[in-house]
Design an enzyme around this catalytic site. Structure first.
Site, PDB file in Angstrom:
ATOM      1  N   ASP A   1       0.823  -1.217   0.000  1.00 50.77           N
ATOM      2  CA  ASP A   1       0.000   0.000   0.000  1.00 50.77           C
ATOM      3  C   ASP A   1       0.857   1.267   0.000  1.00 50.77           C
ATOM      4  O   ASP A   1       1.971   1.278   0.527  1.00 50.77           O
ATOM      5  CB  ASP A   1      -0.917  -0.011   1.235  1.00 50.77           C
ATOM      6  CG  ASP A   1      -2.073   0.959   1.077  1.00 50.77           C
ATOM      7  OD1 ASP A   1      -2.452   1.279  -0.071  1.00 50.77           O
ATOM      8  OD2 ASP A   1      -2.602   1.421   2.107  1.00 50.77           O
ATOM      9  N   GLY A   2       0.300   2.334  -0.592  1.00 55.46           N
ATOM     10  CA  GLY A   2       0.956   3.651  -0.517  1.00 55.46           C
ATOM     11  C   GLY A   2       1.575   4.149  -1.818  1.00 55.46           C
ATOM     12  O   GLY A   2       2.278   5.163  -1.804  1.00 55.46           O
ATOM     13  N   ASN A   3       1.298   3.483  -2.933  1.00 53.37           N
ATOM     14  CA  ASN A   3       1.893   3.910  -4.216  1.00 53.37           C
ATOM     15  C   ASN A   3       1.535   5.346  -4.587  1.00 53.37           C
ATOM     16  O   ASN A   3       2.374   6.119  -5.032  1.00 53.37           O
ATOM     17  CB  ASN A   3       1.411   3.009  -5.360  1.00 53.37           C
ATOM     18  CG  ASN A   3       1.989   1.612  -5.284  1.00 53.37           C
ATOM     19  OD1 ASN A   3       2.885   1.362  -4.484  1.00 53.37           O
ATOM     20  ND2 ASN A   3       1.471   0.707  -6.092  1.00 53.37           N
TER      21      ASN A   3
ATOM     22  N   ARG B   1       0.341   7.808  -2.630  1.00 52.59           N
ATOM     23  CA  ARG B   1       0.864   8.817  -1.697  1.00 52.59           C
ATOM     24  C   ARG B   1       2.354   9.057  -1.949  1.00 52.59           C
ATOM     25  O   ARG B   1       2.848  10.177  -1.856  1.00 52.59           O
ATOM     26  CB  ARG B   1       0.620   8.358  -0.248  1.00 52.59           C
ATOM     27  CG  ARG B   1      -0.805   8.635   0.213  1.00 52.59           C
ATOM     28  CD  ARG B   1      -1.095   7.943   1.515  1.00 52.59           C
ATOM     29  NE  ARG B   1      -1.326   6.524   1.323  1.00 52.59           N
ATOM     30  CZ  ARG B   1      -1.305   5.616   2.298  1.00 52.59           C
ATOM     31  NH1 ARG B   1      -1.019   5.991   3.530  1.00 52.59           N
ATOM     32  NH2 ARG B   1      -1.545   4.353   2.042  1.00 52.59           N
TER      33      ARG B   1
ATOM     34  N   SER C   1      -7.534  -5.110  -5.403  1.00 50.25           N
ATOM     35  CA  SER C   1      -8.686  -5.648  -4.665  1.00 50.25           C
ATOM     36  C   SER C   1      -9.970  -5.411  -5.451  1.00 50.25           C
ATOM     37  O   SER C   1      -9.994  -4.589  -6.382  1.00 50.25           O
ATOM     38  CB  SER C   1      -8.785  -4.968  -3.294  1.00 50.25           C
ATOM     39  OG  SER C   1      -9.212  -3.625  -3.442  1.00 50.25           O
TER      40      SER C   1
ATOM     41  N   ASN D   1     -10.835  -1.880  -5.361  1.00 54.20           N
ATOM     42  CA  ASN D   1     -10.055  -0.981  -6.219  1.00 54.20           C
ATOM     43  C   ASN D   1     -10.728  -0.710  -7.569  1.00 54.20           C
ATOM     44  O   ASN D   1     -10.348   0.218  -8.292  1.00 54.20           O
ATOM     45  CB  ASN D   1      -8.635  -1.514  -6.457  1.00 54.20           C
ATOM     46  CG  ASN D   1      -7.774  -1.523  -5.211  1.00 54.20           C
ATOM     47  OD1 ASN D   1      -6.905  -2.366  -5.044  1.00 54.20           O
ATOM     48  ND2 ASN D   1      -8.016  -0.571  -4.311  1.00 54.20           N
ATOM     49  N   PHE D   2     -11.748  -1.510  -7.916  1.00 53.28           N
ATOM     50  CA  PHE D   2     -12.479  -1.270  -9.174  1.00 53.28           C
ATOM     51  C   PHE D   2     -13.273   0.036  -9.125  1.00 53.28           C
ATOM     52  O   PHE D   2     -13.758   0.508 -10.134  1.00 53.28           O
ATOM     53  CB  PHE D   2     -13.386  -2.453  -9.508  1.00 53.28           C
ATOM     54  CG  PHE D   2     -12.638  -3.604 -10.115  1.00 53.28           C
ATOM     55  CD1 PHE D   2     -12.498  -3.725 -11.496  1.00 53.28           C
ATOM     56  CD2 PHE D   2     -12.036  -4.556  -9.313  1.00 53.28           C
ATOM     57  CE1 PHE D   2     -11.785  -4.769 -12.063  1.00 53.28           C
ATOM     58  CE2 PHE D   2     -11.318  -5.604  -9.865  1.00 53.28           C
ATOM     59  CZ  PHE D   2     -11.187  -5.719 -11.244  1.00 53.28           C
TER      60      PHE D   2
ATOM     61  N   VAL E   1      -6.500  -4.825   7.437  1.00 51.59           N
ATOM     62  CA  VAL E   1      -6.129  -5.925   6.545  1.00 51.59           C
ATOM     63  C   VAL E   1      -6.933  -5.966   5.243  1.00 51.59           C
ATOM     64  O   VAL E   1      -6.676  -6.796   4.366  1.00 51.59           O
ATOM     65  CB  VAL E   1      -6.150  -7.304   7.254  1.00 51.59           C
ATOM     66  CG1 VAL E   1      -4.962  -7.451   8.177  1.00 51.59           C
ATOM     67  CG2 VAL E   1      -7.437  -7.516   8.005  1.00 51.59           C
TER      68      VAL E   1
HETATM   69  C1  IPE Z   1      -5.174  -2.448  -0.188  1.00 50.96           C
HETATM   70  O1  IPE Z   1      -4.911  -1.156  -0.576  1.00 50.96           O
HETATM   71  C2  IPE Z   1      -5.319  -3.311  -1.393  1.00 50.96           C
HETATM   72  C3  IPE Z   1      -4.105  -3.515  -2.182  1.00 50.96           C
HETATM   73  C4  IPE Z   1      -2.909  -3.282  -1.770  1.00 50.96           C
HETATM   74  C5  IPE Z   1      -4.316  -4.044  -3.485  1.00 50.96           C
HETATM   75  P1  IPE Z   1      -6.082  -0.063  -0.606  1.00 50.96           P
HETATM   76  O2  IPE Z   1      -5.449   1.264  -0.718  1.00 50.96           O
HETATM   77  O3  IPE Z   1      -7.065  -0.405  -1.647  1.00 50.96           O
HETATM   78  O4  IPE Z   1      -6.658  -0.289   0.842  1.00 50.96           O
HETATM   79  P2  IPE Z   1      -7.898   0.298   1.600  1.00 50.96           P
HETATM   80  O5  IPE Z   1      -9.098  -0.074   0.803  1.00 50.96           O
HETATM   81  O6  IPE Z   1      -7.648   1.756   1.656  1.00 50.96           O
HETATM   82  O7  IPE Z   1      -7.840  -0.367   2.916  1.00 50.96           O
HETATM   83  C1  IPE Z   2      -1.448   0.341  -3.386  1.00 49.49           C
HETATM   84  O1  IPE Z   2      -1.246   1.700  -3.366  1.00 49.49           O
HETATM   85  C2  IPE Z   2      -1.648  -0.200  -4.770  1.00 49.49           C
HETATM   86  C3  IPE Z   2      -3.021  -0.581  -5.079  1.00 49.49           C
HETATM   87  C4  IPE Z   2      -4.010  -0.588  -4.245  1.00 49.49           C
HETATM   88  C5  IPE Z   2      -3.271  -0.982  -6.439  1.00 49.49           C
HETATM   89  P1  IPE Z   2      -2.470   2.705  -3.476  1.00 49.49           P
HETATM   90  O2  IPE Z   2      -2.818   2.872  -4.920  1.00 49.49           O
HETATM   91  O3  IPE Z   2      -3.595   2.280  -2.606  1.00 49.49           O
HETATM   92  O4  IPE Z   2      -1.848   4.047  -2.962  1.00 49.49           O
HETATM   93  P2  IPE Z   2      -2.334   4.919  -1.725  1.00 49.49           P
HETATM   94  O5  IPE Z   2      -2.541   3.991  -0.571  1.00 49.49           O
HETATM   95  O6  IPE Z   2      -3.585   5.581  -2.161  1.00 49.49           O
HETATM   96  O7  IPE Z   2      -1.206   5.866  -1.501  1.00 49.49           O
HETATM   97 MG    MG Z   3      -3.989   2.506  -0.562  1.00 48.82          MG
END
Ligand code: IPE
Ligand code: IPE
Ligand code: MG
Length: 298
Positions: free
Chosen positions: A35-37, A39, A80, A83-84, A215
């Site tokens: 997570d965090g790409n 940001r 996830s 994420n869609f 989680v």
């Molecule tokens: C969790 O990241 C899912 C993946 C890393 C693919 P999200 O950024 O989607 O998480 P939530 O929904 O905020 O918890």
């Molecule tokens: C995790 O990073 C990657 C995926 C969920 C695909 P995010 O895209 O959720 O990046 P943040 O958490 O919004 O920074």
């Molecule tokens: Mg995220």
């Protein structure tokens, strides 16, 4: 100069930590919520796609590190079901990136040298045809590999996984292929992704980067009830370093040690309660069996 000195210090620290963790039990199965790409990209003033691309590079390294350390199974949360809800542009970009990485793995001789088996867990119906084609390609090419397992969760949601397994099992029961008595934990595991017949084993350690302590519907069946360790850390996924991985393993090992101590503490409590020691010794003589911080000061 300062940076070089820091680099030398960092590598030394990494070596010491690696030596330390290798002298103890390594988790068989690590699962990572990467997570965090976005940001990460945001703080550098770059586009989201940059964050995802940098994150994917770290993913490649993490696969190497895990393999080298002796982890047997690595499950990565790449996309996830939630994420869609992101913009079509972002989701399409992620599909393209994941596709590119699968094709790279497919063409990389290290995949075969490592005997790495690649599998996807998730709802493939939601994926575009070109991505499903690459998945099929890499899964087929690596299906006989047994040394290292890489499971990639795409269009994955833990509850959705359980739901499709329940539907599958219910269909088998109603058609008479299965009896109700045959439905046990093992059978349910086998109907979860990447069903049918193959299961993702219990998780020993879940890592989440990016600072959030949740989680997010990841592997509820495999990670709950198996008492796995969790490691939440602050760096955004593209910043994740080998040191962070080593630290997470150290946390796993500390958890294991605590559990062992708890068990021996409980065992000696029972022996004390019964009033007998080993070979009939008095229970007082069992003092040293207790972890120091748990010894009774009566
Ligand atoms: C969790 O990241 C899912 C993946 C890393 C693919 P999200 O950024 O989607 O998480 P939530 O929904 O905020 O918890
Ligand atoms: C995790 O990073 C990657 C995926 C969920 C695909 P995010 O895209 O959720 O990046 P943040 O958490 O919004 O920074
Ligand atoms: Mg995220």
């Amino acid at each position: 100069m300062k940076n070089r000195a820091f680099g030398v210090f960092y590598r030394k620290y990494e070596q010491i930590l690696e030596k330390e963790i290798l002298s103890s039990e390594i988790p068989d199965h690590i699962a990572v919520i990467m997570d965090g790409n976005r940001r990460y990209a945001g703080q550098l003033g770059k586009a989201r796609s940059f964050g995802h691309a940098m994150g994917a590079e770290v993913t490649e390294q993490v696969i190497e590190w895990c393999y080298e350390i002796g982890v047997k199974q690595l499950t990565l949360y790449a996309l996830s079901t939630e994420n869609f809800h992101r913009s079509e542009e972002e989701v399409d970009g992620l599909f393209n990136l994941i596709n590119e990485k699968f094709l790279k793995l497919y063409g990389d001789k290290r995949t075969y040298e490592k005997e790495m088996q690649v599998r996807v867990i998730g709802d493939r119906i939601r994926l575009p045809a070109f991505l499903n084609e690459s998945i099929e390609k890499i899964e087929t090419a690596t299906e006989h590999h047994r040394k290292f397992n890489l499971n990639v969760a795409i269009a994955y949601g833990g509850r959705q996984d359980i739901m499709q397994a329940v539907r599958d099992i219910a269909t088998c029961v109603s058609s008479g292929k299965l009896s109700l008595e045959e439905v046990d934990e093992n059978l349910i595991s086998k109907h979860l992704y990447p069903a049918p017949g193959v299961s993702v084993p219990n998780v020993d350690l879940v890592i989440r980067t990016g600072g959030d302590e949740r989680v997010s519907n990841f592997l509820p069946w495999q990670a709950n009830g198996s008492e796995c360790a969790t490691y939440f850390c602050a760096p955004f996924w593209p910043e994740f370093r080998k040191i962070d991985l080593l630290r997470s393993i150290r946390v796993y090992q500390a958890r294991k040690d605590e559990k062992k101590q708890e068990h021996s503490y409980r065992a000696s409590e029972v022996i004390n309660f019964l009033g007998i020691g080993k070979c009939g010794e008095k229970s007082e003589e069992l003092g040293p069996l207790l972890p120091v911080n748990k010894q009774r000061v009566s």
